[in-house]
Write a protein that holds these residues in place. Structure first.
Motif, PDB file in Angstrom:
ATOM      1  N   ARG A  70      35.205  43.580  39.026  1.00  0.00           N
ATOM      2  CA  ARG A  70      33.970  42.785  39.034  1.00  0.00           C
ATOM      3  C   ARG A  70      34.365  41.334  39.289  1.00  0.00           C
TER       4      ARG A  70
ATOM      5  N   ARG B 185      37.652  46.459  29.723  1.00  0.00           N
ATOM      6  CA  ARG B 185      38.385  45.636  30.683  1.00  0.00           C
ATOM      7  C   ARG B 185      39.887  45.769  30.439  1.00  0.00           C
TER       8      ARG B 185
ATOM      9  N   SER C  15      35.242  38.369  36.911  1.00  0.00           N
ATOM     10  CA  SER C  15      35.168  38.867  35.541  1.00  0.00           C
ATOM     11  C   SER C  15      36.417  39.650  35.147  1.00  0.00           C
TER      12      SER C  15
END
Lengths: 234, 234
Positions: free
Chosen positions: B68, B34, B71
């Protein structure tokens, strides 16, 4: 139309598209040339006009054909955009591109033949022999063998077991044969002999022989292109 | 928005996109990782959040990032689809791909350096020296020099005056450096020395020297990859 006949018709369109493309290459249609109309093509390939229309649409989307209203269907490129990831169609001087391609093949293909001799398995060798036979038969028949020649060199690339080589060789060799189909009508005897020598050397895992035979094959091609280029430049 | 500020904002988005991509490479973000959120990125690059959002959209369309919901934003590939025409991202075993790439470079790059020594002009040589200096400075500083290293090898490809080589080398070298950034942290001294030797030989039109220096450079790289591969295989 039910699902099955839908799939069948798609497959037929794909197949006819491939045939029309091959027909353009075989007849040596140049960019700007008009191809036969729907009726003639339908007759030629023994399918309905709607199939021809769909196949032509596919070739339009791949950048090969263009329809000019009230005039006909024209060749705009002999290289489908999806087959030319390096964008070589942009170079206008095709003879000079031919020599550049020949020089790159001189650097790559002998080393690839060497790796092929080291790494080819039984099944690879069987397939290579088969392709060598097919190309030879086509040359002796006087048929076009562009597609089979690409398959022969691609098979050697696969024998090398180098993933990058496998991706690269079809790109380079397709470019050679589509853009500059100059050596095919001339080097018949030399192609038969050197293809056979390459095949035998790979089959016998003779890596030095495979390199040398491929170097010879590439040299014949390169010499012919240089000769044509010199003639062109006066 | 008027036309001019429209163009300006597009240019800024392009630039920030490039910076985010470079940031991902430099920090060595892996697939599935991420990246920082909009606020942090806006802060990092000193631009507004809307610019970050547009730049991220571009990287999504190039297959690098994925959002996402609820997220965050994730790395899905470190290779933009438009930079990988050979589709090498599909190969999962990156160390084995690294060796295949090294073997292809072994076949190509020494011959290219030879052609570069034969064909480089004054302006080419000036640019090559400049790139050689930049890479050296970055190595000595401990900075990332991925982009400059690709530029150095691309410059040699351009010196060769072979159109196919010019298209091919960025594809191969980008693959090397994006997929398998393994040699960069190790071969500092060797890279500085061999880059300098290649540059000098090309500048002096010493074709044999250029080939030999490039062969040495490629050999250091290949040996390191083989060593890592053997360690991995136990």
């Amino acid at each position: 139309m039910n699902n099955l006949s839908n799939i069948k018709s798609k497959l037929l369109t794909e197949q006819v598209q491939e045939q029309i493309y091959q027909y353009i290459l075989d007849r040596n249609y140049q960019i700007g040339a008009r191809i036969p109309n729907e009726f003639e093509l339908a007759d030629q390939f023994g399918v309905g006009r709607s199939t021809i229309r769909e196949a032509v649409k596919l070739l339009i989307s791949r950048g090969v054909l263009e329809v000019r209203r009230g005039s006909g269907t024209y060749v705009v490129s002999t290289m489908p955009t999806d087959m030319d990831p390096l964008g070589l169609w942009r170079f206008e001087d095709k003879m000079s591109l031919a020599l550049d391609l020949a020089n790159v093949r001189m650097m790559l293909e002998p080393g690839i033949a060497e790796m092929a001799a080291l790494n080819a398995g039984e099944e690879d060798i069987r397939r290579l022999r088969e392709l060598c036979d097919i190309v030879e038969t086509k040359i002796l028949n006087g048929s076009s063998y562009v597609k089979e020649d690409i398959a022969f060199h691609t098979c050697i690339a696969e024998c090398s077991k180098n993933k990058v080589v496998e991706q690269l060789i079809p790109v380079i060799d397709t470019a050679v044969l589509v853009f500059v189909n100059v050596t095919h009508t001339k080097l018949k005897e030399e192609t038969i002999q050197t293809h056979r020598a390459i095949t035998n050397a790979i089959a016998e895992h003779d890596s030095i022989g495979a390199r040398a035979a491929m170097m010879m094959h590439m040299t014949y091609n390169r010499e012919m292109i240089r000769g044509l280029l010199q003639k062109q430049q006066g």
